[in-house]
Design an enzyme around this catalytic site. Structure first.
Site: not given
Ligand code: SAM
Length: 452
Positions: A115, A179, A232
């Site tokens: 989140g 993401d 990432c």
């Protein structure tokens, strides 16, 4: 935390192809501890901020040491979100896009748990807008839902659908954040598991999954809508190489945005595309790739069915202390429950149901049993709840921790009875029912603090 595991030789040989003479600096920086950082909640900014500002996010702060967040009542009150600095890049990108959106934009965060980025998006969402926060993994989805409740902004729909399901809906969202699940190389300093699970095959598997996610989700973006893609990891096949084919096919086009500060480690990785990478050896955060694109066309408001008029089962005036709402929110009542929901959700949910997409809107506000209203924990986290409408009990830090652990809270004032909102530094933690000489701690078991 620093990696206690050696990084795989295959990773070192690949990263040296990418970084050349800078490889040694990168490997040394791999042994530096990550910088602890938090992002304050603008709706709960009642406390003086601590820490050093993060240049790309005005509410981001670098902390000198990593605190035990679980033992800070402000953390439980949703006053801030713990997030590594590079991931706060939305604070730099979203303000540059805001003027392009219609008045009531629909945003989708496809891979949203736990989140960090959904709470960040909510802090920028225009009042009439709606964020769909989606996560497929059931355990991570419940953590996401809790974090959204704690953040307290009710303008979201919570969903748990795979990208193939979203794929049925054509040209719906003004902004999609992907993401993407990735090989996690940028997390090597924070998470030993990221090191142990890494293999060249994992990079390839992640790349395949990202290609699928992109192919499934792009039709859902409106013409003129924006895609923010991030991972990432450092592997080009999971990053820019995922996106170049979409540019070549014309599905996406480049957008011109201001660069995040390069002297803080944001490396622009393509001359004509808004795409950046952070590295361990040049930045203050972990490794993050992000890029922004637009679908060709002009952004227009989605033509949703008119608002359903809900028959009020109970006149709302029978429930005390709940405030008049801003025009974009409503109280949705059933005979037994009340929720605080964004108006846009009321017309968007039936639209989603046509595609068998189930969603939960906003936050529970309470239950009605035998004509009595019991407020929900989630309502206490709503920052617009008017504290003056309730009896409140401001507590000290040790009392707050007792409360959060569901232990007995010792307090000294006599004569206090009834339902109280427990506050710490004027931020609501939850409800407690005070009786003569004792109290009933109503902090919900699933949310309780377990650390002693
Ligand atoms: N955006 C999150 C944040 O900032 O807190 C982090 C997201 S994490 C990088 C990727 C997430 O994607 C994981 O929670 C994973 O469970 C989820 N995921 C994996 N496959 C997915 C899919 N097909 N659809 C939606 N989410 C998926």
């Amino acid at each position: 935390m620093m990696p206690s595991k050696p990084v795989p030789p295959d990773f070192i040989s690949r990263i040296s192809q990418q970084l050349g003479s800078k490889t040694q600096a990168f490997l040394e920086a791999l042994n530096h501890p990550p910088s602890p950082a938090i992002r304050y909640n603008p709706a709960k900014a009642k406390v003086p901020f601590v820490g050093q500002p993060i240049p790309w996010e005005p509410l981001g702060r670098l902390l000198p040491d990593r605190p035990v967040y679980a033992l800070d009542p402000m953390f439980h009150a949703g006053a801030y979100y713990v997030q590594e600095p590079s991931s706060m890049i939305l604070g730099f990108l979203i303000p540059q896009l805001l003027s392009s959106f219609p008045e009531a934009p629909l945003w989708l965060d496809l891979c949203a748990a736990p989140g960090g980025k959904s709470t960040h998006l909510l802090s920028f969402l225009p009042d009439d807008g709606l964020l769909v926060s989606n996560e497929t993994d059931p355990h991570r989805a419940s953590i996401l839902h809790e974090n959204l409740f704690r953040w307290g902004n009710p303008r979201f729909l919570f969903t748990r659908e795979g990208a193939h399901k979203w794929n049925q809906i054509q040209e719906c969202f003004d902004l999609i954040l992907l993401d993407a699940p990735c090989s996690g190389e940028g997390m090597f300093r924070k998470d030993d598991f990221a090191i142990t699970q890494w293999t060249p095959d994992l990079v390839q598997q992640c790349a395949n999954r990202q290609t699928d996610l992109l192919a499934n989700i792009l039709p859902t973006l409106k013409p003129g809508g924006f895609l923010i893609y991030s991972t990432c990891t450092f592997a080009p096949e999971e990053n820019i190489n995922q996106l170049l084919p979409c540019l070549e096919s014309g599905d996406l086009q480049a957008v011109t945005l201001t660069n995040p500060p390069t002297d803080w480690g944001w490396e622009r990785i393509h001359p004509s595309i808004s795409a950046w990478q952070t590295w361990f050896h040049t930045g203050i955060g972990e490794g993050l790739f992000c890029a922004v694109f637009q679908k060709p066309g002009k952004l227009e408001e989605l033509n949703l069915p008119p608002l359903k008029i809900f028959k009020k089962n109970k006149p709302f005036t029978t429930i005390p202390h709940l405030p008049e709402l801003m025009p974009h929110l409503s109280w949705a009542e059933t005979p037994e429950t009340i929720r605080l929901v964004p108006n846009l959700a009321k017309s968007f949910q039936p639209y989603l149901e046509k595609y068998h997409i189930r969603s939960t809107a906003g936050i529970p506000a309470g239950k009605i049993q035998q004509n009595r209203w019991t407020p929900s924990q989630e309502l206490a986290w709503w920052p617009d709840l008017p504290l003056e409408g309730f009896k409140t009990l401001e507590v000290s830090r040790p009392q707050a921790l007792d409360y959060l652990r569901r232990d007995t809270v010792h307090w000294h004032q006599s004569g206090n009875r009834g339902m109280h909102l427990i506050t710490y530094q004027n931020l609501a933690l939850g409800w407690m029912h005070l009786l003569e000489g004792r109290s009933n701690n109503l902090y919900p078991i699933p949310y309780r603090l377990r650390m002693r």
